[in-house]
Motif scaffolding. Structure first.
Motif, PDB file in Angstrom:
ATOM      1  N   GLY A   1      42.870  40.401  26.986  1.00  0.00           N
ATOM      2  CA  GLY A   1      42.307  39.694  28.642  1.00  0.00           C
ATOM      3  C   GLY A   1      42.446  40.357  29.741  1.00  0.00           C
ATOM      4  O   GLY A   1      42.178  39.189  30.799  1.00  0.00           O
ATOM      5  N   GLN A   2      42.957  41.002  29.712  1.00  0.00           N
ATOM      6  CA  GLN A   2      43.090  41.844  31.346  1.00  0.00           C
ATOM      7  C   GLN A   2      42.867  43.089  30.793  1.00  0.00           C
ATOM      8  O   GLN A   2      41.987  43.505  30.902  1.00  0.00           O
ATOM      9  CB  GLN A   2      44.884  42.375  31.674  1.00  0.00           C
ATOM     10  CG  GLN A   2      45.988  41.116  30.919  1.00  0.00           C
ATOM     11  CD  GLN A   2      45.804  40.335  32.562  1.00  0.00           C
ATOM     12  OE1 GLN A   2      45.511  40.727  33.195  1.00  0.00           O
ATOM     13  NE2 GLN A   2      46.377  39.015  32.309  1.00  0.00           N
ATOM     14  N   ASP A   3      42.449  43.107  32.777  1.00  0.00           N
ATOM     15  CA  ASP A   3      40.997  44.366  32.481  1.00  0.00           C
ATOM     16  C   ASP A   3      42.697  46.176  32.436  1.00  0.00           C
ATOM     17  O   ASP A   3      43.350  45.842  33.290  1.00  0.00           O
ATOM     18  CB  ASP A   3      41.177  44.412  34.275  1.00  0.00           C
ATOM     19  CG  ASP A   3      40.098  45.666  34.326  1.00  0.00           C
ATOM     20  OD1 ASP A   3      39.959  46.671  33.656  1.00  0.00           O
ATOM     21  OD2 ASP A   3      39.656  46.279  35.605  1.00  0.00           O
ATOM     22  N   CYS A   4      42.259  46.229  31.370  1.00  0.00           N
ATOM     23  CA  CYS A   4      42.745  47.694  31.379  1.00  0.00           C
ATOM     24  C   CYS A   4      41.755  49.367  31.661  1.00  0.00           C
ATOM     25  O   CYS A   4      42.226  49.792  30.734  1.00  0.00           O
ATOM     26  CB  CYS A   4      43.447  47.814  29.624  1.00  0.00           C
ATOM     27  SG  CYS A   4      44.248  46.332  28.855  1.00  0.00           S
ATOM     28  N   GLY A   5      41.684  48.809  32.614  1.00  0.00           N
ATOM     29  CA  GLY A   5      40.664  50.235  32.577  1.00  0.00           C
ATOM     30  C   GLY A   5      39.319  50.116  32.389  1.00  0.00           C
ATOM     31  O   GLY A   5      38.553  50.969  32.378  1.00  0.00           O
ATOM     32  N   GLN A   6      38.945  49.570  31.883  1.00  0.00           N
ATOM     33  CA  GLN A   6      37.403  49.202  31.621  1.00  0.00           C
ATOM     34  C   GLN A   6      36.369  49.563  32.336  1.00  0.00           C
ATOM     35  O   GLN A   6      35.391  49.539  32.064  1.00  0.00           O
ATOM     36  CB  GLN A   6      37.276  48.894  29.733  1.00  0.00           C
ATOM     37  CG  GLN A   6      37.708  48.639  28.880  1.00  0.00           C
ATOM     38  CD  GLN A   6      39.268  47.216  28.973  1.00  0.00           C
ATOM     39  OE1 GLN A   6      39.755  47.172  30.347  1.00  0.00           O
ATOM     40  NE2 GLN A   6      39.455  47.614  27.979  1.00  0.00           N
ATOM     41  N   ILE A   7      36.998  48.337  33.385  1.00  0.00           N
ATOM     42  CA  ILE A   7      36.135  47.955  34.777  1.00  0.00           C
ATOM     43  C   ILE A   7      36.133  48.544  36.116  1.00  0.00           C
ATOM     44  O   ILE A   7      35.670  49.476  36.696  1.00  0.00           O
ATOM     45  CB  ILE A   7      35.932  46.570  35.006  1.00  0.00           C
ATOM     46  CG1 ILE A   7      35.189  45.786  33.276  1.00  0.00           C
ATOM     47  CG2 ILE A   7      34.807  45.978  35.367  1.00  0.00           C
ATOM     48  CD1 ILE A   7      35.944  44.183  33.335  1.00  0.00           C
ATOM     49  N   GLY A   8      37.982  48.235  36.108  1.00  0.00           N
ATOM     50  CA  GLY A   8      37.669  48.195  37.462  1.00  0.00           C
ATOM     51  C   GLY A   8      39.010  50.364  37.624  1.00  0.00           C
ATOM     52  O   GLY A   8      38.775  50.775  37.031  1.00  0.00           O
ATOM     53  N   LYS A   9      38.693  50.881  38.929  1.00  0.00           N
ATOM     54  CA  LYS A   9      39.749  52.344  39.069  1.00  0.00           C
ATOM     55  C   LYS A   9      41.005  51.876  38.384  1.00  0.00           C
ATOM     56  O   LYS A   9      41.443  50.621  39.451  1.00  0.00           O
ATOM     57  CB  LYS A   9      39.003  52.169  40.469  1.00  0.00           C
ATOM     58  CG  LYS A   9      40.465  53.278  40.709  1.00  0.00           C
ATOM     59  CD  LYS A   9      39.646  54.416  42.443  1.00  0.00           C
ATOM     60  CE  LYS A   9      40.751  55.803  42.619  1.00  0.00           C
ATOM     61  NZ  LYS A   9      39.939  56.005  43.878  1.00  0.00           N
ATOM     62  N   CYS A  10      41.339  52.755  38.197  1.00  0.00           N
ATOM     63  CA  CYS A  10      42.856  52.851  37.481  1.00  0.00           C
ATOM     64  C   CYS A  10      44.101  54.153  38.116  1.00  0.00           C
ATOM     65  O   CYS A  10      43.494  55.019  39.023  1.00  0.00           O
ATOM     66  CB  CYS A  10      43.654  53.403  36.403  1.00  0.00           C
ATOM     67  SG  CYS A  10      42.144  52.178  35.223  1.00  0.00           S
ATOM     68  N   GLY A  11      44.925  53.116  39.076  1.00  0.00           N
ATOM     69  CA  GLY A  11      46.593  54.207  39.861  1.00  0.00           C
ATOM     70  C   GLY A  11      47.181  54.766  38.577  1.00  0.00           C
ATOM     71  O   GLY A  11      47.361  53.647  37.987  1.00  0.00           O
TER      72      GLY A  11
END
Length: 934
Positions: free
Chosen positions: A643-653
Motif C-alpha cells: 500500500g506504499q510507494d516502493c519506487g514505482q511512482i516517485g523518485k528514490c533516494g
C-alpha cells in the motif's frame, strides 16, 4: 501472509500448481537456448525412497531449477527401474507369505502379479518425489520395461550380436542357489569368516605313497580333475605327470605343474576342480582338463557324485565326505582357518561357482577371428579415452581412478539371468538347439529363412537389469527413432549418482552411449555424492535401527509410530528391543514436522564434494528456524511496504544502509553462482543463509527502521522501501532452487511490489550480479557502524546491563574518517545501540568500560550504570561455580570406570561440556580482570 509459517499449508498447493501449469517441461524447445539435461538415476520399484535418494534428488532439483531460471532449455528426465532380481524377490516373498511359490502361479500369472507391485511401488516413489519438491518433466516419465525402452533393448542386443560382440558360452558364473540365477561379481559381497582347512591324503595311482592336499571345500573333491604343484617345488617335481587315485571315486587324475600353486600355502599341493572354482577353471583351461560339475542348481550333489551322496545339500555333503575320508584313514588334519566367503547381496546365500550356459558381452578381445574389432577395442578403449581426454569429467576427479581401474581389469559381462521378471532375451532355438537372434520370432523366421514347420522356442532367461539401465540416457529420449528430444538433449549435461554404482551403471552407460550414439558421450560430467550416514557417522540400515524416512522428517512422526516402523519386518526379530531402546533415546518426543524446505536446505548445506554426510536432526531444526526467520522478515517487509510507494511512482533516494545491503547482495549472488556451478552446494547454501539471517534480517531490517519511522525525507523512505522489497525479491530467487516452496509463497506477495513480473518464481530469472551496485565505501562505513554497535553490545553483556536500558556513550580520539562516520551515522548508532547520547571528549574520562572502533575509543561510564563491587562479586561467584564444575567433569573423565566403560557418545558429550565450560571460564575471567582495572 499468515502470522505463522506452516509448510503443510503451502507445499501441496504449490506443487499441484506447478505441475498443472506444465512448469517442469522444457520451456525453450525450438529456440536457440542452450540445452541442459539430467537423467534421474531410476529408483528400483522395490519400495520407497530412502535418505540417499532424497539427498541426490535435492541436488538434482537444485541444478535443474537453477538452470531453468537461467533460461536454459531444461529437461529432468524421470523414471523407474524394473530391478529384476530385487523386484522378483519382493513379490516372491509376498507369495511365500501366502504359502505359494512363483512356480505355483506359472510365469504369466506371476508376471501379472509383479506388474501389480510395480504400479504400487512406482506410484509411491512418484508421490515421494513430489513431496520432496522435485521438478522433473512428469509427462516424460519412463520405466525400463516400457514398450519403447524394450524396443531399444532388443535393438541393442541384436546389433551387438550381429557385430560379434554378444555370444553364448559355457563358463563358470557366480550362482545364487536360492535365486537360481547367475549374479555379477558386483553383486557378491565377500567377507572374512571363520572356517576350516582339511588336509587330505590322495594316494598315488602308481603306488609308493600319497600326496597331502589342503582344501577349504572337501565336498568339491568329487569334481577334481587334477592335483597341481608348483613346477619349481623340489618336493613334488618328480611326481609331475604321474596320477593319483581320487578318494571316494574310481577315477585317476593327473598331477600337473602350474605357477598358480603357492609352495608356502598349505602343503603346496592343490586340488583342481575346474567346474567349481574360478582359479581352478583357469588352471583347467591351461592344461585341457575336463570340467565335472557335481552340483545342481540348488547346490545339491548331482548324478556325477556317488549314488549314496546324491541329493545332499553341499554343506551336508561336506560332513559326509569328511566322515568317509576319516573312515578310510585319508583325513590327516583339520585346522581352523579364516577365509573370504562370497555371499549374494540379495539373499545372503553362499555363492557357488557354477558351470552353466550364459550370454555374454565380449569386453576383452582386441579383434575377432574374422578381423572385426573385439570388445576391448570397440567398447572399452573408447570408454577409457573419453575420461582421459576430458570429454567426461568426474567431480571429485579422484573417482575417475576407480572408473579406470575397473575398465582396465574388466572381464566379459554375463548378461543373462535365470529369472522371470525382466527383458526376455531375444533369441530363439529350434529342436536341434540352433540359435536365432532377432527382434521378434517373426523377424527370426524372416532373417534365417525358417518355414512355419520349424518349431521355435524363445530363450527362457532375461537380461541383467543393468543391460537396460545402461541405455537410459538415450532410450528414454526415443532411441532408436530420430526423436526431437534425442537430438536436443543428448549428450546430457551431468549425472548425479553415488560411487557404489560407478561400475554397475556409470561405466556401462558410457560404453553403450559411445557405441550406439556415434561416439557421443552420454553425459559431460559425473557428480559423485557421498553416502548419507546417521549423526554418529554410521551407515543407515534397518538392522541397526538408525534409518530415517525423509517423509517423516517433512511431516513429523510420533515416537510410538517411529518405534513400530523401525522394528517392523526385521530380518532378526530379536534385535527389536535394542532398536526400540535406541529410538526412544534418540527421539524421546518423536520427530516434529519440519517441512520440505528445511530438509532440502539441510542436504544442500551438508553437500561437500564427494564426502559422506553425517545427517544431524539438529541442523534440520536450525533450518526450520531459518524458514521462520525468512517468513517473519517477509511479514515485516510487507507490513512496511504494501500500500506504499516502493519506487514505482516517485523518485528514490538511498541511505548508506540501502547501498550497503545492495552491495552485499551482489557478492552473495556471485558466491551462489560459484557454489552451484562448482557443485559446492554447501558454499552456496552458506552464502545465502548468512546473507539472509545475518546481513538482511539482523542488520539491514534494523538499519531500515530509523529511516522508515524517523523524520527522514519521503524520497529516502521511498528508497528504503524499494530496497526492502527488491533485495528480498532477489534473494528469494537466489534461494528458490534450494527452498522452492517458501520462496514461491513469499515471492507471490513481494514480486509485484518490486516490479517483478511472471506467474511463478520457478520460471523467473536467476539473479545475476550487477557490478554497478557494488559499493565498497558503503561496505566499509557499515562495517564501522557494526563494529561500534557490537562493541557496545558486548559491554552490555559483560556488565549485565539490560538490552533496553539507554546508555550515555563517550567517544575519544579517532582519525578524521572515524569522526566523520560517527557524525554521519548517529541515527543508526543511537537507534540500534539504545544510546541516548554520544559525546566527544578529549583528555581524562570517568571510570568507564571501553571498546575500540577503528582508531576511536568508545567509553561507557559506569557511574549510575552498575555497582562495580557488586558486579565483581557476582562475577567472582560465577567463576567459582564454573571452576568447581570443571573440576568435577575432569575427575569424572579421569575415572577409568567412566571413561573406559560408559557409551562413547556419553563420554563425548562430557568432553564437549568440559570444553564449553573452559571457554566460559576464560570469558568471565577476562571480564572480571577488565572491570577490576576500571
Amino acid at each position: 501472509m499468515d502470522k505463522t509459517y506452516e509448510p503443510q499449508a503451502i507445499e501441496q498447493r504449490w506443487y499441484e500448481t506447478w505441475e498443472h501449469r506444465g512448469n517442469f517441461a522444457p520451456q525453450q524447445m525450438g529456440t536457440a537456448a542452450a540445452p541442459y539435461c539430467i537423467m534421474l538415476p531410476p529408483p528400483n520399484v522395490t519400495g520407497t525412497l530412502h535418505m540417499g535418494h532424497a539427498f541426490q534428488h535435492t541436488i538434482m532439483d537444485a541444478l535443474i531449477r537453477y538452470h531453468r531460471m537461467q533460461g536454459d532449455n531444461t529437461l529432468w528426465q524421470p523414471g523407474t527401474d524394473h530391478a529384476g532380481i530385487a523386484t522378483q524377490m519382493v513379490v516372491e516373498r509376498q507369495l511365500n507369505a501366502e504359502g505359494k511359490t512363483r512356480q505355483d502361479l506359472g510365469r504369466e500369472a506371476f508376471l501379472e502379479r509383479v506388474w501389480e507391485w510395480k504400479a504400487y511401488s512406482g506410484d509411491t516413489i512418484g508421490r515421494q518425489m513430489r513431496r520432496l519438491g522435485t521438478s522433473p518433466d512428469w509427462s516424460r516419465e519412463r520405466f525400463t520395461m516400457d514398450e519403447g525402452l524394450s524396443v531399444a533393448v532388443q535393438e541393442v542386443f541384436v546389433r551387438l550380436y550381429d557385430a560379434g560382440l554378444i555370444y553364448r558360452g559355457q563358463r563358470l558364473v557366480n550362482w545364487d542357489p536360492v535365486l537360481h540365477t547367475a549374479v555379477s561379481d558386483l553383486e557378491v559381497v565377500s567377507e572374512e569368516e571363520n572356517g576350516s582347512m582339511w588336509l587330505i591324503r590322495y594316494p598315488l595311482a602308481e603306488g609308493g605313497g600319497d600326496l597331502t592336499v589342503a582344501t577349504t571345500r572337501p565336498e568339491t573333491l568329487l569334481g577334481d580333475t587334477a592335483v597341481a604343484v608348483h613346477p619349481e617345488d623340489e618336493r613334488y617335481r618328480h611326481l609331475i605327470g604321474k596320477h593319483i587315485l581320487l578318494p571316494l571315486t574310481e577315477r585317476q587324475i593327473p598331477i600337473v605343474a602350474d605357477d598358480y600353486c603357492d609352495p608356502e600355502f598349505g602343503t603346496g599341493c592343490v586340488k583342481i576342480t575346474p567346474a567349481h572354482d574360478f582359479n581352478d577353471y583357469a588352471v583347467g583351461q591351461r592344461h585341457n582338463l575336463p570340467l565335472i560339475n557335481v552340483f545342481t542348481a540348488d547346490a545339491r550333489l548331482n548324478d556325477n557324485a556317488p549314488e549314496r551322496l546324491r541329493g545332499l545339500d553341499r554343506f551336508e555333503a561336506r560332513k559326509r565326505v569328511v566322515a568317509e575320508l576319516e573312515e578310510l584313514g585319508l583325513l590327516v588334519e583339520v585346522r581352523p582357518h579364516k577365509l573370504m566367503v562370497p555371499r549374494g547381496d540379495r539373499t545372503g546365500a553362499v555363492i557357488e561357482p557354477f558351470l552353466t550356459d550364459q550370454w555374454y558381452v565380449d569386453l576383452t578381445r582386441q579383434t575377432q577371428p574374422d578381423g572385426r574389432p573385439g570388445g576391448w577395442s570397440a567398447i572399452i578403449k573408447p570408454a577409457l579415452d573419453v575420461v582421459a581426454d576430458g570429454r567426461v569429467k568426474f567431480v571429485p576427479e579422484n573417482w575417475s581412478k576407480t572408473y579406470n581401474e575397473w575398465l582396465n581389469n574388466i572381464q566379459d559381462w554375463c548378461i543373462s539371468r535365470q529369472l522371470w521378471w525382466g527383458h526376455r532375451i531375444p533369441a530363439w532355438y529350434d529342436e536341434a538347439g540352433r540359435i536365432y537372434v532377432a527382434r521378434s520370432e517373426a523377424e527370426a523366421r524372416t532373417r534365417y529363412g525358417l518355414g512355419a514347420e520349424v518349431v521355435l522356442r524363445q530363450d527362457e532367461d532375461v537380461l541383467d537389469t543393468w543391460f537396460s539401465s545402461a541405455l537410459w540416457p538415450f532410450s528414454t529420449l526415443g532411441w532408436p527413432s530420430e526423436d526431437a528430444f534425442l537430438k536436443t538433449f543428448y549428450p546430457t549435461s551431468v549425472l548425479v549418482t553415488g560411487f557404489d554404482i560407478i561400475f554397475f551403471w556409470v561405466a556401462r552407460m558410457v560404453m553403450t552411449g559411445l557405441y550406439f550414439m556415434d561416439g557421443e558421450v552420454p553425459f559431460r560430467e559425473v557428480y559423485i555424492t557421498g553416502l548419507v550416514r546417521d549423526g554418529e557417522g554410521q551407515k543407515m540400515s534397518k538392522s541397526k535401527g538408525n534409518v530415517l524416512d525423509p517423509i517423516d522428517i517433512i511431516d513429523g512422526i510420533t515416537l510410538e509410530e517411529l518405534v513400530a516402523k523401525r522394528t517392523k519386518g526385521l530380518m532378526k526379530p530379536q534385535d527389536a528391543p535394542k532398536i526400540e531402546k535406541r529410538t526412544r533415546k534418540e527421539f524421546p518426543e518423536g520427530i516434529r514436522a519440519h517441512g520440505t524446505d528445511a530438509l532440502r536446505f539441510t542436504f544442500a548445506a551438508l553437500a561437500t564434494n564427494g564426502r559422506d554426510i553425517n545427517f544431524d536432526m539438529g541442523r534440520v531444526e536450525g533450518y526450520r528456524n531459518f524458514c521462520n526467520k525468512l517468513w517473519n522478515a517477509a511479514r515485516y517487509v510487507l507490513l512496511n511496504t504494501e500500500g506504499q510507494d516502493c519506487g514505482q511512482i516517485g523518485k528514490c533516494g538511498y541511505s548508506l544502509a540501502d547501498r550497503w545491503i545492495a552491495s552485499r547482495l551482489q557478492a552473495t549472488i556471485r558466491e551462489a553462482h560459484e557454489g552451484i556451478d562448482g557443485y559446492r552446494f554447501d558454499m552456496a547454501a552458506k552464502a545465502i543463509y548468512e546473507f539472509i539471517w545475518n546481513e538482511y534480517c539482523d542488520w539491514y531490517l534494523e538499519l531500515a527502521k530509523p529511516v522508515l519511522t524517523g523524520d527522514a525525507h519521503e524520497i529516502l523512505k521511498r528508497g528504503t522501501r524499494r530496497t526492502l522489497v527488491t533485495v528480498l525479491e532477489t534473494v528469494l530467487r537466489l534461494l528458490h532452487p534450494l527452498m522452492p516452496f517458501i520462496t514461491e509463497e513469499i515471492w507471490q506477495r513481494v514480486a509485484p511490489l518490486a516490479g517483478a513480473g511472471g506467474a511463478t518464481i520457478s520460471l523467473a530469472a536467476y539473479p545475476q550480479a550487477d557490478v554497478n551496485l557494488i559499493d565498497l565505501d558503503a561496505e566499509a562505513d557499515i562495517a564501522w557502524v557494526q563494529s561500534f554497535l557490537v562493541g557496545v553490545r558486548r559491554i552490555r553483556a559483560e556488565l549485565n546491563v539490560a538490552p533496553g536500558k539507554p546508555l550515555a556513550v563517550l567517544a575519544r580520539g579517532g582519525d578524521a574518517a572515524d569522526q566523520e562516520r560517527l557524525q554521519a551515522n548517529r541515527v543508526f548508532l543511537e537507534s540500534l545501540g539504545r544510546i541516548e547520547s554520544i559525546a566527544l571528549i578529549d583528555g581524562e574520562a570517568p571510570e568507564a568500560a571501553t571498546t575500540l572502533v577503528g582508531h576511536m575509543e568508545i567509553l561507557i561510564p559506569l557511574a549510575g550504570l552498575i555497582d562495580k563491587d557488586a558486579e565483581l562479586a557476582r562475577l567472582a561467584k560465577e567463576i567459582e561455580r564454573i571452576v568447581k564444575d570443571i573440576a568435577r567433569i575432569e575427575a569424572k573423565l579421569a575415572n577409568p570406570a567412566f571413561a573406559d566403560k560408559a557409551p562413547a557418545d556419553i563420554v563425548a558429550k562430557e568432553r564437549e561440556k568440559l570444553d564449553a565450560q573452559r571457554v566460559a571460564l576464560g570469558k568471565l575471567q577476562d571480564t572480571h580482570a577488565r572491570m577490576a582495572r576500571l
